[in-house]
Design a protein around this motif. Sequence first.
Motif, PDB file in Angstrom:
ATOM      1  N   ARG A 121      -6.837 -32.971   7.681  1.00 20.24           N
ATOM      2  CA  ARG A 121      -8.263 -32.698   7.765  1.00 20.24           C
ATOM      3  C   ARG A 121      -8.752 -32.110   6.454  1.00 20.24           C
ATOM      4  O   ARG A 121      -8.072 -31.276   5.844  1.00 20.24           O
ATOM      5  N   ARG A 122      -9.909 -32.556   6.015  1.00 21.10           N
ATOM      6  CA  ARG A 122     -10.503 -32.035   4.788  1.00 21.10           C
ATOM      7  C   ARG A 122     -11.034 -30.626   5.039  1.00 21.10           C
ATOM      8  O   ARG A 122     -11.582 -30.335   6.094  1.00 21.10           O
ATOM      9  N   VAL A 123     -10.871 -29.749   4.037  1.00 26.02           N
ATOM     10  CA  VAL A 123     -11.304 -28.361   4.181  1.00 26.02           C
ATOM     11  C   VAL A 123     -11.794 -27.818   2.845  1.00 26.02           C
ATOM     12  O   VAL A 123     -11.224 -28.122   1.795  1.00 26.02           O
ATOM     13  N   ASP A 182      -9.960 -18.769  -2.832  1.00 25.16           N
ATOM     14  CA  ASP A 182      -8.708 -18.200  -3.337  1.00 25.16           C
ATOM     15  C   ASP A 182      -7.561 -18.483  -2.373  1.00 25.16           C
ATOM     16  O   ASP A 182      -6.454 -18.838  -2.785  1.00 25.16           O
ATOM     17  N   VAL A 183      -7.822 -18.312  -1.078  1.00 27.36           N
ATOM     18  CA  VAL A 183      -6.799 -18.563  -0.062  1.00 27.36           C
ATOM     19  C   VAL A 183      -6.387 -20.034  -0.067  1.00 27.36           C
ATOM     20  O   VAL A 183      -5.194 -20.369   0.013  1.00 27.36           O
ATOM     21  N   LEU A 184      -7.368 -20.929  -0.178  1.00 24.54           N
ATOM     22  CA  LEU A 184      -7.048 -22.358  -0.226  1.00 24.54           C
ATOM     23  C   LEU A 184      -6.190 -22.670  -1.456  1.00 24.54           C
ATOM     24  O   LEU A 184      -5.257 -23.480  -1.389  1.00 24.54           O
ATOM     25  N   GLY A 185      -6.492 -22.031  -2.573  1.00 19.60           N
ATOM     26  CA  GLY A 185      -5.696 -22.232  -3.773  1.00 19.60           C
ATOM     27  C   GLY A 185      -4.271 -21.746  -3.598  1.00 19.60           C
ATOM     28  O   GLY A 185      -3.313 -22.382  -4.079  1.00 19.60           O
ATOM     29  N   LEU A 186      -4.089 -20.626  -2.919  1.00 17.69           N
ATOM     30  CA  LEU A 186      -2.744 -20.120  -2.626  1.00 17.69           C
ATOM     31  C   LEU A 186      -1.965 -21.109  -1.772  1.00 17.69           C
ATOM     32  O   LEU A 186      -0.805 -21.427  -2.063  1.00 17.69           O
ATOM     33  N   LEU A 187      -2.589 -21.614  -0.722  1.00 17.83           N
ATOM     34  CA  LEU A 187      -1.925 -22.591   0.144  1.00 17.83           C
ATOM     35  C   LEU A 187      -1.611 -23.874  -0.619  1.00 17.83           C
ATOM     36  O   LEU A 187      -0.553 -24.490  -0.420  1.00 17.83           O
ATOM     37  N   GLY A 188      -2.510 -24.267  -1.512  1.00 20.05           N
ATOM     38  CA  GLY A 188      -2.261 -25.459  -2.314  1.00 20.05           C
ATOM     39  C   GLY A 188      -1.093 -25.287  -3.263  1.00 20.05           C
ATOM     40  O   GLY A 188      -0.342 -26.230  -3.514  1.00 20.05           O
ATOM     41  N   ILE A 194      -3.265 -30.061  -0.056  1.00 18.81           N
ATOM     42  CA  ILE A 194      -3.255 -30.877  -1.263  1.00 18.81           C
ATOM     43  C   ILE A 194      -4.699 -31.125  -1.697  1.00 18.81           C
ATOM     44  O   ILE A 194      -5.598 -31.212  -0.862  1.00 18.81           O
ATOM     45  N   ALA A 195      -4.902 -31.211  -3.001  1.00 15.28           N
ATOM     46  CA  ALA A 195      -6.251 -31.421  -3.528  1.00 15.28           C
ATOM     47  C   ALA A 195      -6.766 -32.796  -3.127  1.00 15.28           C
ATOM     48  O   ALA A 195      -6.038 -33.785  -3.161  1.00 15.28           O
ATOM     49  N   ASP A 196      -8.020 -32.844  -2.738  1.00  9.11           N
ATOM     50  CA  ASP A 196      -8.685 -34.101  -2.379  1.00  9.11           C
ATOM     51  C   ASP A 196      -9.788 -34.343  -3.410  1.00  9.11           C
ATOM     52  O   ASP A 196     -10.849 -33.729  -3.347  1.00  9.11           O
ATOM     53  N   GLY A 205     -17.574 -25.008  -8.860  1.00  8.49           N
ATOM     54  CA  GLY A 205     -16.398 -24.163  -8.993  1.00  8.49           C
ATOM     55  C   GLY A 205     -15.463 -24.190  -7.804  1.00  8.49           C
ATOM     56  O   GLY A 205     -14.336 -23.682  -7.890  1.00  8.49           O
ATOM     57  N   LEU A 206     -15.899 -24.740  -6.677  1.00  8.32           N
ATOM     58  CA  LEU A 206     -15.032 -24.839  -5.509  1.00  8.32           C
ATOM     59  C   LEU A 206     -14.195 -26.110  -5.572  1.00  8.32           C
ATOM     60  O   LEU A 206     -14.480 -27.033  -6.334  1.00  8.32           O
ATOM     61  N   ARG A 207     -13.163 -26.147  -4.729  1.00 11.91           N
ATOM     62  CA  ARG A 207     -12.300 -27.318  -4.649  1.00 11.91           C
ATOM     63  C   ARG A 207     -12.293 -27.861  -3.228  1.00 11.91           C
ATOM     64  O   ARG A 207     -12.605 -27.144  -2.278  1.00 11.91           O
ATOM     65  N   VAL A 208     -11.952 -29.133  -3.109  1.00 12.33           N
ATOM     66  CA  VAL A 208     -11.824 -29.778  -1.800  1.00 12.33           C
ATOM     67  C   VAL A 208     -10.341 -30.023  -1.557  1.00 12.33           C
ATOM     68  O   VAL A 208      -9.625 -30.501  -2.446  1.00 12.33           O
ATOM     69  N   TRP A 209      -9.890 -29.714  -0.356  1.00 14.14           N
ATOM     70  CA  TRP A 209      -8.471 -29.825  -0.023  1.00 14.14           C
ATOM     71  C   TRP A 209      -8.276 -30.633   1.252  1.00 14.14           C
ATOM     72  O   TRP A 209      -9.224 -30.859   2.000  1.00 14.14           O
ATOM     73  N   ARG A 210      -7.025 -31.026   1.482  1.00 15.98           N
ATOM     74  CA  ARG A 210      -6.641 -31.631   2.756  1.00 15.98           C
ATOM     75  C   ARG A 210      -5.410 -30.920   3.288  1.00 15.98           C
ATOM     76  O   ARG A 210      -4.529 -30.525   2.524  1.00 15.98           O
TER      77      ARG A 210
END
Length: 248
Positions: A121-123, A182-188, A194-196, A205-210
């Motif tokens: 799921r995208r987050v 920051d938390v998403l970056g730690l998990l990544g 993983i980066a989407d 400045g934000l990132r999209v993750w899966r």
Amino acid sequence: MTARDDARDAGFLLRYALDHTLTPSRQDDYGRLLDRYHTDPDLRTAFDQVIEGLGVRVLTADRAVGLVLAAEPDSPMAVSDTAPWLRVKGAEDRMIYGVALGGTAAWCYPTSRSVREPGTRRVTAVDVDRLVREHAAAVESGDIGLDAGLDEAWEAYRRRKQVAYGKGRNLAVGCTVKMCDDVLGLLGAFGLLIADRSAAPPLHGLRVWRSTDRFRAHVATSGGPLAWQTIVQSHVAEQVLHLDERES
């Protein structure tokens, strides 16, 4: 195979398992050793004894994901320094990051069933912050209750500014959307997300993750962070998921 061979191969298998960029389906030696881990009791025993001594346990072991490990808090392999990702200046920051971690898990796995089923799921940080704040609003209105000990953390999150900017267009360090990112970056960094790059970020400045099955394995086998449990049990995450699907 001799006991020495098994000890060597157990070491190689641990080495592969610790590298989240590798998967058995793409790395032949990893795949071969994982197959032996399932079929060769001598290798499995050797591996299990090694990781037991290190304070590590296996969460899942399959061809798609590989060996997913978790370290006990007192293990020398546990992550003890989160400073490269999280900017913790006090107890309140620590609580907010903890709620953000639980919110991330709840966004990716909004029901007890979803944490048992493979999928992604995208987050984004905006998604996580929105979910946490909707849950906090439901708590404040009295619609749902909180487990003992979580009240202070939710109140600290609610008090903190949602979005603030520092220099230029960059989000300020202490706002909750930035802290969720920051938390998403730690998990990544540990391969749990993983980066989407196929989707545009919601804010500069934000990132999209899966999410990944590695993350799902951690949430499923550990019972999830306490914040995840309370959000999922209240069904706020499920309601936000349905609303999100209608809007997209």
